[in-house]
Design a protein around this motif. Structure first.
Motif, PDB file in Angstrom:
ATOM      1  N   PRO A  48       1.688  15.047 -10.192  1.00  0.00           N
ATOM      2  CA  PRO A  48       1.936  16.273 -10.979  1.00  0.00           C
ATOM      3  C   PRO A  48       1.611  16.102 -12.463  1.00  0.00           C
ATOM      4  CG  PRO A  48       3.805  15.798  -9.567  1.00  0.00           C
ATOM      5  CD  PRO A  48       2.880  14.634  -9.471  1.00  0.00           C
ATOM      6  N   PHE A  49       1.827  14.919 -13.004  1.00  0.00           N
ATOM      7  CA  PHE A  49       1.539  14.697 -14.415  1.00  0.00           C
ATOM      8  C   PHE A  49       0.041  14.669 -14.666  1.00  0.00           C
ATOM      9  CE2 PHE A  49       5.638  12.714 -13.522  1.00  0.00           C
ATOM     10  CZ  PHE A  49       6.423  13.466 -14.375  1.00  0.00           C
TER      11      PHE A  49
ATOM     12  N   GLY B  51       0.811  -1.217   0.000  1.00  0.00           N
ATOM     13  CA  GLY B  51       0.000   0.000   0.000  1.00  0.00           C
ATOM     14  C   GLY B  51       0.843   1.267   0.000  1.00  0.00           C
ATOM     15  N   ALA B  52       1.932   1.246   0.746  1.00  0.00           N
ATOM     16  CA  ALA B  52       2.801   2.434   0.796  1.00  0.00           C
ATOM     17  C   ALA B  52       3.468   2.682  -0.551  1.00  0.00           C
ATOM     18  CB  ALA B  52       3.852   2.259   1.889  1.00  0.00           C
ATOM     19  N   PHE B  53       3.877   1.620  -1.230  1.00  0.00           N
ATOM     20  CA  PHE B  53       4.500   1.805  -2.538  1.00  0.00           C
ATOM     21  C   PHE B  53       3.468   2.236  -3.578  1.00  0.00           C
ATOM     22  CE2 PHE B  53       8.177  -0.060  -0.657  1.00  0.00           C
ATOM     23  CZ  PHE B  53       9.223   0.451  -1.401  1.00  0.00           C
ATOM     24  N   ALA B  54       2.242   1.735  -3.485  1.00  0.00           N
ATOM     25  CA  ALA B  54       1.188   2.204  -4.393  1.00  0.00           C
ATOM     26  C   ALA B  54       0.908   3.686  -4.144  1.00  0.00           C
ATOM     27  CB  ALA B  54      -0.075   1.373  -4.203  1.00  0.00           C
ATOM     28  N   LEU B  55       0.892   4.091  -2.886  1.00  0.00           N
ATOM     29  CA  LEU B  55       0.702   5.501  -2.559  1.00  0.00           C
ATOM     30  C   LEU B  55       1.854   6.350  -3.096  1.00  0.00           C
ATOM     31  CD1 LEU B  55      -0.973   7.643  -1.039  1.00  0.00           C
ATOM     32  CD2 LEU B  55       0.405   7.109   0.981  1.00  0.00           C
ATOM     33  N   LEU B  56       3.069   5.851  -2.962  1.00  0.00           N
ATOM     34  CA  LEU B  56       4.224   6.559  -3.518  1.00  0.00           C
ATOM     35  C   LEU B  56       4.090   6.702  -5.037  1.00  0.00           C
ATOM     36  CD1 LEU B  56       7.055   7.816  -3.140  1.00  0.00           C
ATOM     37  CD2 LEU B  56       7.984   5.523  -3.481  1.00  0.00           C
ATOM     38  N   GLY B  57       3.613   5.658  -5.698  1.00  0.00           N
ATOM     39  CA  GLY B  57       3.373   5.747  -7.141  1.00  0.00           C
ATOM     40  C   GLY B  57       2.354   6.819  -7.479  1.00  0.00           C
TER      41      GLY B  57
ATOM     42  N   VAL C  12      -2.327  16.317 -12.612  1.00  0.00           N
ATOM     43  CA  VAL C  12      -2.905  17.613 -12.271  1.00  0.00           C
ATOM     44  C   VAL C  12      -2.586  18.669 -13.321  1.00  0.00           C
ATOM     45  CG1 VAL C  12      -2.865  19.476 -10.574  1.00  0.00           C
ATOM     46  CG2 VAL C  12      -2.914  17.106  -9.811  1.00  0.00           C
ATOM     47  N   TYR C  13      -1.347  18.672 -13.825  1.00  0.00           N
ATOM     48  CA  TYR C  13      -0.933  19.742 -14.730  1.00  0.00           C
ATOM     49  C   TYR C  13      -1.112  19.400 -16.203  1.00  0.00           C
ATOM     50  CZ  TYR C  13       0.915  21.779 -10.513  1.00  0.00           C
ATOM     51  OH  TYR C  13       1.027  22.293  -9.263  1.00  0.00           O
ATOM     52  N   ASP C  14      -1.760  18.290 -16.501  1.00  0.00           N
ATOM     53  CA  ASP C  14      -2.022  17.920 -17.885  1.00  0.00           C
ATOM     54  C   ASP C  14      -3.180  18.763 -18.417  1.00  0.00           C
ATOM     55  OD1 ASP C  14      -1.407  16.510 -20.111  1.00  0.00           O
ATOM     56  OD2 ASP C  14      -2.412  14.660 -19.513  1.00  0.00           O
ATOM     57  N   GLU C  15      -3.133  19.112 -19.690  1.00  0.00           N
ATOM     58  CA  GLU C  15      -4.193  19.906 -20.305  1.00  0.00           C
ATOM     59  C   GLU C  15      -4.876  19.116 -21.389  1.00  0.00           C
ATOM     60  OE1 GLU C  15      -6.012  22.743 -20.079  1.00  0.00           O
ATOM     61  OE2 GLU C  15      -4.907  23.053 -18.245  1.00  0.00           O
ATOM     62  N   PRO C  16      -6.077  18.693 -21.296  1.00  0.00           N
ATOM     63  CA  PRO C  16      -6.938  18.699 -20.117  1.00  0.00           C
ATOM     64  C   PRO C  16      -6.480  17.618 -19.134  1.00  0.00           C
ATOM     65  CG  PRO C  16      -8.036  17.545 -21.881  1.00  0.00           C
ATOM     66  CD  PRO C  16      -6.731  18.047 -22.439  1.00  0.00           C
ATOM     67  N   PRO C  17      -6.845  17.721 -17.855  1.00  0.00           N
ATOM     68  CA  PRO C  17      -6.395  16.720 -16.874  1.00  0.00           C
ATOM     69  C   PRO C  17      -6.857  15.312 -17.252  1.00  0.00           C
ATOM     70  CG  PRO C  17      -7.348  18.619 -15.766  1.00  0.00           C
ATOM     71  CD  PRO C  17      -7.605  18.793 -17.235  1.00  0.00           C
ATOM     72  N   THR C  18      -5.923  14.411 -17.285  1.00  0.00           N
ATOM     73  CA  THR C  18      -6.240  13.009 -17.580  1.00  0.00           C
ATOM     74  C   THR C  18      -5.688  12.142 -16.459  1.00  0.00           C
ATOM     75  OG1 THR C  18      -4.210  12.675 -18.805  1.00  0.00           O
ATOM     76  CG2 THR C  18      -6.134  13.354 -20.075  1.00  0.00           C
ATOM     77  N   LEU C  19      -6.312  11.028 -16.279  1.00  0.00           N
ATOM     78  CA  LEU C  19      -5.900  10.110 -15.226  1.00  0.00           C
ATOM     79  C   LEU C  19      -5.056   8.956 -15.744  1.00  0.00           C
ATOM     80  CD1 LEU C  19      -9.215   9.844 -13.197  1.00  0.00           C
ATOM     81  CD2 LEU C  19      -7.105  10.900 -12.467  1.00  0.00           C
ATOM     82  N   LEU C  20      -4.666   8.980 -17.012  1.00  0.00           N
ATOM     83  CA  LEU C  20      -3.991   7.816 -17.583  1.00  0.00           C
ATOM     84  C   LEU C  20      -2.705   7.447 -16.840  1.00  0.00           C
ATOM     85  CD1 LEU C  20      -4.420   8.353 -21.420  1.00  0.00           C
ATOM     86  CD2 LEU C  20      -5.680   6.828 -19.912  1.00  0.00           C
TER      87      LEU C  20
END
Length: 141
Positions: free
Chosen positions: A96-97, A84-90, A99-107
């Motif tokens: 940042p990738f 779980g900690a490593f998944a959270l670290l991922g 949140v700052y994507d235009e438009p925001p994507t979750l890929l």
């Protein structure tokens, strides 16, 4: 006198975790492109490009962030907390990738979280649980 128990992973286990994380991230990311409208880059090409161009950054980031997290988790015996900690670290790495994507994507975010957890899960059997003096803990400890 019982000494505190800690978890040990050798360098081979860390390299294995980094490799599994990188390959599963590239595979998951490329398979997600199948859900997008057709483009000039197909899933196979994206997988190979991400695998090739992301190998060095994956190794650097894996060692730079994974090793301190692993050191911080040494006293924790429950391996599910490690996964779980490593998944959270991922997720933190990919945020940042996303949140700052235009438009925001979750890929990237949706690819990195399970990939990091899977990378840590892949080395589950390579973990050694030891006392501080190097001896295996007594049964039930």
């Amino acid at each position: 006198m019982n000494r505190p128990v800690h978890v040990e992973l050798g360098p081979g286990a860390i390299w294995t975790g980094i490799l599994v994380t990188h390959v599963s991230f590239c595979l998951y990311l490329s398979l997600q492109t199948l859900l997008l409208p057709p483009s000039a880059l197909d899933a196979g090409s994206l997988f190979l490009a991400a695998l090739m161009f992301g190998a060095i950054p994956a190794a650097v980031i894996g060692w730079a962030l994974g090793l301190p997290l692993a050191a911080a988790l040494r006293p924790v015996r429950n391996q599910w907390w490690h996964v779980g900690a490593f998944a959270l670290l991922g997720g933190i790495i990919a945020m940042p990738f996303w949140v700052y994507d235009e438009p925001p994507t979750l890929l990237g975010f949706m690819a990195m979280v399970p990939a990091a957890g899977l990378g840590r899960f892949s080395v589950w059997r390579l973990v050694r649980i030891r006392n501080d003096d190097g001896a295996a803990p007594a049964p039930g400890v």
